[in-house]
Design a protein around this motif. Sequence first.
Motif, PDB file in Angstrom:
ATOM      1  N   UNK A  62       0.833  -1.204   0.000  1.00  0.00           N
ATOM      2  CA  UNK A  62       0.000   0.000   0.000  1.00  0.00           C
ATOM      3  C   UNK A  62       0.863   1.248   0.000  1.00  0.00           C
ATOM      4  N   UNK A  63       1.932   1.232   0.789  1.00  0.00           N
ATOM      5  CA  UNK A  63       2.848   2.375   0.822  1.00  0.00           C
ATOM      6  C   UNK A  63       3.486   2.605  -0.545  1.00  0.00           C
ATOM      7  N   UNK A  64       3.904   1.532  -1.205  1.00  0.00           N
ATOM      8  CA  UNK A  64       4.533   1.647  -2.515  1.00  0.00           C
ATOM      9  C   UNK A  64       3.576   2.215  -3.562  1.00  0.00           C
ATOM     10  N   UNK A  65       2.301   1.849  -3.439  1.00  0.00           N
ATOM     11  CA  UNK A  65       1.314   2.346  -4.399  1.00  0.00           C
ATOM     12  C   UNK A  65       0.757   3.714  -4.001  1.00  0.00           C
ATOM     13  N   UNK A  66       1.103   4.163  -2.802  1.00  0.00           N
ATOM     14  CA  UNK A  66       0.625   5.467  -2.348  1.00  0.00           C
ATOM     15  C   UNK A  66      -0.852   5.513  -2.033  1.00  0.00           C
ATOM     16  N   UNK A  67      -1.393   4.381  -1.562  1.00  0.00           N
ATOM     17  CA  UNK A  67      -2.817   4.316  -1.206  1.00  0.00           C
ATOM     18  C   UNK A  67      -2.943   3.784   0.208  1.00  0.00           C
ATOM     19  N   UNK A  68      -4.135   3.927   0.797  1.00  0.00           N
ATOM     20  CA  UNK A  68      -4.336   3.354   2.129  1.00  0.00           C
ATOM     21  C   UNK A  68      -4.714   1.877   2.003  1.00  0.00           C
ATOM     22  N   UNK A  69      -4.703   1.190   3.128  1.00  0.00           N
ATOM     23  CA  UNK A  69      -4.942  -0.253   3.118  1.00  0.00           C
ATOM     24  C   UNK A  69      -6.342  -0.613   2.637  1.00  0.00           C
ATOM     25  N   UNK A  70      -7.326   0.199   3.008  1.00  0.00           N
ATOM     26  CA  UNK A  70      -8.689  -0.065   2.541  1.00  0.00           C
ATOM     27  C   UNK A  70      -8.742  -0.054   1.015  1.00  0.00           C
TER      28      UNK A  70
END
Length: 554
Positions: free
Chosen positions: A353-361
């Motif tokens: 999620x961090x690598x994609x720049x999004x939150x876990x949800x």
Amino acid sequence: MNERYTIGIDFGTESGRVLLVDIENGNEMATHVTPFRHGVLSNRLPDGCKLEKDWALQHPGDYLDVLYTSVPEVIRLSGVDANDVIGIGIDFTSCTILPVDKKGNPLCFDEKWKRDPHSWVKLWKHHAAQKEADDITRIAQATNQPFLQRYGGKISSEWMFPKILQVLRESPDIYEETDLFMEAGDWITFRLTNELVRSSNMSGYKAFWDKKDGYPDPAFLAAIDERLLDILDTKMRGEVLPIAGRSGGLTEGMAKKMGLKSGTAVSVSIIDAHAGVPAVGAVHPGQFVMTMGTSTCHMLISEKKQTVEGICGVVEDGIIPGSFSYETGQVAVGDSFAWYIEQTAPEYVKKEAEQEGVNLHSLLEKKASCLRPGQSGLVALDWWNGNRTVLVDANLSGVIAGITLSTKPEEIYRALLESTAFGTRKILETFENDGIEINDLFACGGLPQKNKLLMQIYADILNREIKIADGEQVVALGAAIYAATAAGRINGGYDSIEEASSKMAKVKEDTFIPVKENVSIYQQLYAYYLELHDFFGRDHISIMHGLKKLRSVD
């Protein structure tokens, strides 16, 4: 004619949201959110005092912060003249109660009492009064109390009298010191107007009150505990006013603090989820509304009064004057998804999620959307914080069946989403089996705006088209609609909720339509859900009840 505006104030579980709207068209002029500084007190009081399991408290000072911060801010942001604001609407989580002294101040504000947990606000999801709820149910059944039928035959630990009884049993000094037990929504209108009134909506759904019969007979209350004999005339006193009515006018002192005009109409308070009903225009019989957030509250308008298993209540004029309004609910919906994200999501998913720049949800929603219904071989029960409807049992807990060594995080996440839809379907079928017609489905609240996968799953599992509210602060919009009615036509408002809703309600044009292939697969999964439902919730409840007794709080 001058432009006319109302303010809707939505007191939720974690924050207070304030919305300023144009009553001619429901258009949002400004919105502002004030997070509750103290949050939910579930483990300890602010001074570190440890709480027992199933407690959920709040700090009433957080509610005042909303009034003093967010209300002036929406006036500033909008540039609206405060003289053009004709009404203020209040919605609140319920049953959220607090004990107050003779001056109307919360007992937890008093240095003498603040170390006693019972002096604080008991939030709606405070479930530590389950024994009290069971005792009240048992005595009501034994004495054939007619009001019990209005609540599906069973009393919830979330309601007013179980929470009061817990105070009486565990902290009699607090009980004696309490001048009034109040719903937090009614306490807010009292602070705004200096008028002691109680909401017919909150009293009807959470305190056994009825439009025709009033509260239960004092003899019944005395049978629960003799010290409750006179509580209706003492600690529960206050006129019960009808929903959509006016609780009073804004006092000069509060008007100065909030940047508004004194005398501005303040509506009778309403349960937060219920305010979503007029906000989506669902003011006619057969229209079912799901207010979906940390929990889900379901509301249904009907022309008839019917006994339905496990309902939270059926109240005449409860939400829409002139109709019978039913409420049911699921205690953990968004909360269950958040639990999985916060407590069990593996490290490699967090890094992705961090690598994609999004939150876990967002990441898990994307991954779960690539799965076909049934592909994971999982089915879950949605009881992560107990069951509100239809079993009415706070001692039940969650289940995920079918997990193997190859089960992936997104599969569990999807199973949790599906479980909440299965729970809603069980509720819908219970209504229909008892002869209550359901024609239209609406969804509002935070989740329908954020999670498209969730709403498609609901459409597929329920096999119904779902209409979605338009706007982020739909419940606050509903409160603003009630405010426009409380102001009345004489002040530039409206004569009825139906009229106000027809002008101000907001629904998106796009809807969620069931996918035929998914419907058939979910039919099979739903059959498995029902097997688990009855096994753990009816036939072998000793398993979950026993496990809960063993559980302890760190």
